[in-house]
Design a protein around this motif. Structure first.
Motif, PDB file in Angstrom:
ATOM      1  N   ARG A  15      30.226  19.134  19.160  1.00  0.00           N
ATOM      2  CA  ARG A  15      29.986  17.957  19.990  1.00  0.00           C
ATOM      3  C   ARG A  15      28.846  18.196  20.974  1.00  0.00           C
ATOM      4  O   ARG A  15      28.769  19.239  21.623  1.00  0.00           O
ATOM      5  N   GLN A  16      27.955  17.212  21.070  1.00  0.00           N
ATOM      6  CA  GLN A  16      26.848  17.263  22.029  1.00  0.00           C
ATOM      7  C   GLN A  16      27.034  16.103  23.009  1.00  0.00           C
ATOM      8  O   GLN A  16      26.974  14.932  22.636  1.00  0.00           O
ATOM      9  N   ASP A  17      27.287  16.438  24.278  1.00  0.00           N
ATOM     10  CA  ASP A  17      27.563  15.417  25.282  1.00  0.00           C
ATOM     11  C   ASP A  17      26.454  15.238  26.306  1.00  0.00           C
ATOM     12  O   ASP A  17      26.528  14.324  27.138  1.00  0.00           O
ATOM     13  N   ASP A  18      25.437  16.079  26.254  1.00  0.00           N
ATOM     14  CA  ASP A  18      24.372  15.977  27.249  1.00  0.00           C
ATOM     15  C   ASP A  18      23.502  14.757  26.948  1.00  0.00           C
ATOM     16  O   ASP A  18      22.849  14.689  25.904  1.00  0.00           O
ATOM     17  N   LEU A  19      23.502  13.787  27.874  1.00  0.00           N
ATOM     18  CA  LEU A  19      22.806  12.530  27.621  1.00  0.00           C
ATOM     19  C   LEU A  19      21.307  12.729  27.450  1.00  0.00           C
ATOM     20  O   LEU A  19      20.686  12.086  26.599  1.00  0.00           O
ATOM     21  N   ALA A  20      20.712  13.617  28.220  1.00  0.00           N
ATOM     22  CA  ALA A  20      19.273  13.861  28.086  1.00  0.00           C
ATOM     23  C   ALA A  20      18.936  14.384  26.693  1.00  0.00           C
ATOM     24  O   ALA A  20      17.925  14.001  26.094  1.00  0.00           O
ATOM     25  N   THR A  21      19.788  15.267  26.154  1.00  0.00           N
ATOM     26  CA  THR A  21      19.576  15.801  24.807  1.00  0.00           C
ATOM     27  C   THR A  21      19.743  14.712  23.752  1.00  0.00           C
ATOM     28  O   THR A  21      18.971  14.629  22.794  1.00  0.00           O
ATOM     29  N   LEU A  22      20.745  13.853  23.943  1.00  0.00           N
ATOM     30  CA  LEU A  22      20.964  12.747  23.016  1.00  0.00           C
ATOM     31  C   LEU A  22      19.772  11.792  23.032  1.00  0.00           C
ATOM     32  O   LEU A  22      19.292  11.351  21.981  1.00  0.00           O
ATOM     33  N   HIS A  23      19.283  11.482  24.217  1.00  0.00           N
ATOM     34  CA  HIS A  23      18.119  10.603  24.332  1.00  0.00           C
ATOM     35  C   HIS A  23      16.885  11.232  23.694  1.00  0.00           C
ATOM     36  O   HIS A  23      16.079  10.546  23.053  1.00  0.00           O
ATOM     37  N   GLN A  24      16.733  12.529  23.870  1.00  0.00           N
ATOM     38  CA  GLN A  24      15.586  13.222  23.286  1.00  0.00           C
ATOM     39  C   GLN A  24      15.613  13.104  21.764  1.00  0.00           C
ATOM     40  O   GLN A  24      14.574  12.894  21.120  1.00  0.00           O
ATOM     41  N   GLN A  25      16.798  13.226  21.166  1.00  0.00           N
ATOM     42  CA  GLN A  25      16.906  13.104  19.713  1.00  0.00           C
ATOM     43  C   GLN A  25      16.630  11.674  19.266  1.00  0.00           C
ATOM     44  O   GLN A  25      15.984  11.447  18.236  1.00  0.00           O
ATOM     45  N   ILE A  26      17.109  10.690  20.021  1.00  0.00           N
ATOM     46  CA  ILE A  26      16.819   9.291  19.691  1.00  0.00           C
ATOM     47  C   ILE A  26      15.315   9.063  19.696  1.00  0.00           C
ATOM     48  O   ILE A  26      14.756   8.439  18.786  1.00  0.00           O
ATOM     49  N   GLN A  27      14.646   9.586  20.718  1.00  0.00           N
ATOM     50  CA  GLN A  27      13.200   9.403  20.829  1.00  0.00           C
ATOM     51  C   GLN A  27      12.467  10.105  19.682  1.00  0.00           C
ATOM     52  O   GLN A  27      11.414   9.646  19.229  1.00  0.00           O
ATOM     53  N   ALA A  28      13.024  11.215  19.220  1.00  0.00           N
ATOM     54  CA  ALA A  28      12.369  11.981  18.156  1.00  0.00           C
ATOM     55  C   ALA A  28      12.580  11.383  16.773  1.00  0.00           C
ATOM     56  O   ALA A  28      11.840  11.706  15.838  1.00  0.00           O
ATOM     57  N   SER A  29      13.579  10.520  16.630  1.00  0.00           N
ATOM     58  CA  SER A  29      13.883   9.931  15.324  1.00  0.00           C
ATOM     59  C   SER A  29      12.963   8.747  15.075  1.00  0.00           C
ATOM     60  O   SER A  29      12.982   7.768  15.822  1.00  0.00           O
ATOM     61  N   GLY A  30      12.162   8.827  14.038  1.00  0.00           N
ATOM     62  CA  GLY A  30      11.220   7.746  13.776  1.00  0.00           C
ATOM     63  C   GLY A  30      11.879   6.477  13.282  1.00  0.00           C
ATOM     64  O   GLY A  30      11.461   5.375  13.619  1.00  0.00           O
ATOM     65  N   LEU A  31      12.926   6.613  12.486  1.00  0.00           N
ATOM     66  CA  LEU A  31      13.563   5.459  11.866  1.00  0.00           C
ATOM     67  C   LEU A  31      15.074   5.567  12.040  1.00  0.00           C
ATOM     68  O   LEU A  31      15.667   6.605  11.734  1.00  0.00           O
ATOM     69  N   ALA A  32      15.686   4.486  12.531  1.00  0.00           N
ATOM     70  CA  ALA A  32      17.132   4.457  12.737  1.00  0.00           C
ATOM     71  C   ALA A  32      17.794   3.618  11.650  1.00  0.00           C
ATOM     72  O   ALA A  32      17.149   2.793  10.992  1.00  0.00           O
ATOM     73  N   LEU A  33      19.088   3.817  11.474  1.00  0.00           N
ATOM     74  CA  LEU A  33      19.887   2.995  10.567  1.00  0.00           C
ATOM     75  C   LEU A  33      20.842   2.176  11.419  1.00  0.00           C
ATOM     76  O   LEU A  33      21.705   2.731  12.103  1.00  0.00           O
ATOM     77  N   LEU A  34      20.682   0.853  11.400  1.00  0.00           N
ATOM     78  CA  LEU A  34      21.550  -0.043  12.156  1.00  0.00           C
ATOM     79  C   LEU A  34      22.483  -0.737  11.182  1.00  0.00           C
ATOM     80  O   LEU A  34      22.029  -1.354  10.215  1.00  0.00           O
ATOM     81  N   SER A  35      23.790  -0.624  11.434  1.00  0.00           N
ATOM     82  CA  SER A  35      24.767  -1.235  10.536  1.00  0.00           C
ATOM     83  C   SER A  35      25.757  -2.071  11.339  1.00  0.00           C
ATOM     84  O   SER A  35      26.018  -1.805  12.518  1.00  0.00           O
ATOM     85  N   SER A  36      26.305  -3.088  10.684  1.00  0.00           N
ATOM     86  CA  SER A  36      27.305  -3.942  11.321  1.00  0.00           C
ATOM     87  C   SER A  36      28.087  -4.650  10.233  1.00  0.00           C
ATOM     88  O   SER A  36      27.679  -4.695   9.071  1.00  0.00           O
ATOM     89  N   ALA A  37      29.230  -5.222  10.620  1.00  0.00           N
ATOM     90  CA  ALA A  37      30.060  -6.001   9.709  1.00  0.00           C
ATOM     91  C   ALA A  37      30.219  -7.395  10.296  1.00  0.00           C
ATOM     92  O   ALA A  37      30.559  -7.548  11.468  1.00  0.00           O
ATOM     93  N   GLY A  38      29.951  -8.415   9.482  1.00  0.00           N
ATOM     94  CA  GLY A  38      30.072  -9.790   9.948  1.00  0.00           C
ATOM     95  C   GLY A  38      30.488 -10.697   8.821  1.00  0.00           C
ATOM     96  O   GLY A  38      31.096 -10.268   7.838  1.00  0.00           O
ATOM     97  N   GLU A  39      30.151 -11.968   8.955  1.00  0.00           N
ATOM     98  CA  GLU A  39      30.538 -12.950   7.952  1.00  0.00           C
ATOM     99  C   GLU A  39      29.959 -12.622   6.579  1.00  0.00           C
ATOM    100  O   GLU A  39      30.530 -12.996   5.553  1.00  0.00           O
ATOM    101  N   GLN A  40      28.836 -11.929   6.558  1.00  0.00           N
ATOM    102  CA  GLN A  40      28.200 -11.591   5.284  1.00  0.00           C
ATOM    103  C   GLN A  40      28.595 -10.200   4.790  1.00  0.00           C
ATOM    104  O   GLN A  40      27.965  -9.659   3.889  1.00  0.00           O
ATOM    105  N   GLY A  41      29.633  -9.631   5.410  1.00  0.00           N
ATOM    106  CA  GLY A  41      30.100  -8.313   5.015  1.00  0.00           C
ATOM    107  C   GLY A  41      29.332  -7.211   5.720  1.00  0.00           C
ATOM    108  O   GLY A  41      28.671  -7.440   6.730  1.00  0.00           O
ATOM    109  N   LEU A  42      29.427  -6.001   5.182  1.00  0.00           N
ATOM    110  CA  LEU A  42      28.719  -4.866   5.743  1.00  0.00           C
ATOM    111  C   LEU A  42      27.224  -4.997   5.460  1.00  0.00           C
ATOM    112  O   LEU A  42      26.832  -5.296   4.333  1.00  0.00           O
ATOM    113  N   GLN A  43      26.423  -4.755   6.491  1.00  0.00           N
ATOM    114  CA  GLN A  43      24.976  -4.779   6.324  1.00  0.00           C
ATOM    115  C   GLN A  43      24.376  -3.572   7.030  1.00  0.00           C
ATOM    116  O   GLN A  43      24.922  -3.082   8.023  1.00  0.00           O
ATOM    117  N   ALA A  44      23.240  -3.114   6.521  1.00  0.00           N
ATOM    118  CA  ALA A  44      22.537  -1.986   7.128  1.00  0.00           C
ATOM    119  C   ALA A  44      21.044  -2.235   7.025  1.00  0.00           C
ATOM    120  O   ALA A  44      20.560  -2.697   5.986  1.00  0.00           O
TER     121      ALA A  44
END
Length: 210
Positions: free
Chosen positions: A8-37
């Motif tokens: 487990r990594q709980d340090d927010l600065a480290t988590l933010h640093q990894q978010i900033q370093a990731s060029g492309l994210a995967l956003l997923s959700s479930a709604g009326e049209q089912g699972l989408q990503a």
């Protein structure tokens, strides 16, 4: 995300640093049209809210944004370095043979509900910031202002933006912390010698105190 305490990594600065370093994210959700990503480049504003706010945009033709507009919860995954761990890297293999392959990796998961918007000026600011971020360091960086304004206006009408305040965030740094110091050193050395860039990045993330 299944995350034993050793990883487990709980340090927010480290988590933010990894978010900033990731060029492309995967956003997923479930709604009326089912699972989408959707695979999207995102911006992080670290100082908005407790965990920060993510900004991005969809193609207007992508139905995914319509589910977000209803207030459904979204999960955003930022993947870091990953690599296969060869059992032969463990000194324990020679000692007792009780070893199996595994996979080491770094990942951040963020949850929240998005505000969807299509205001042209707000979209223009968003795409300008995204371009500035990814054009940094180039000899001749491209800017939104390089294109004809009428063309940009047409492109803006073809997208829908969103702001997603992060309500919950988790990080997993699976770097062999559950192994002995000797096994960790063996994995670190094996990854460091790999021809694969992601393996070498994982080796750099590991240190003798992990």
């Amino acid at each position: 995300m299944y995350c034993p305490s050793a990883f487990r990594q709980d340090d927010l600065a480290t988590l933010h640093q990894q978010i900033q370093a990731s060029g492309l994210a995967l956003l997923s959700s479930a709604g009326e049209q089912g699972l989408q990503a959707s695979h999207l480049p995102l911006l992080l504003e670290p100082h908005e809210g407790e965990f920060g706010t993510l900004y991005g945009h969809f193609a207007r033709a992508n139905p995914h944004w319509r589910d977000l507009a209803t207030g459904t919860e979204a999960l955003v995954v930022f993947s870091g370095a990953d690599g296969y761990v060869h059992p032969g890297w463990y000194p324990a293999k020679a000692e007792h043979g009780k070893v199996v392959p595994t996979w080491n990796y770094i990942a951040v998961h963020a949850w929240g509900q998005a505000e969807v918007f299509d205001d042209p000026e707000r979209l223009l600011r968003l795409v300008s910031r995204l371009s500035e971020r990814h054009e940094q360091g180039r000899a001749r960086p491209w800017a939104v202002s390089d294109a004809p304004r009428a063309y940009i206006d047409a492109m803006l009408r073809a997208i829908v933006g969103f702001a997603l305040p992060i309500r919950r965030i988790e990080g997993k740094w699976k770097l062999s912390q559950n192994r002995s110091a000797g096994d960790q050193a063996g994995v670190r050395a094996g990854l460091a010698e790999s021809a694969r860039a992601s393996d070498r990045e994982l080796a750099q993330q590991m240190n003798p105190t992990d």
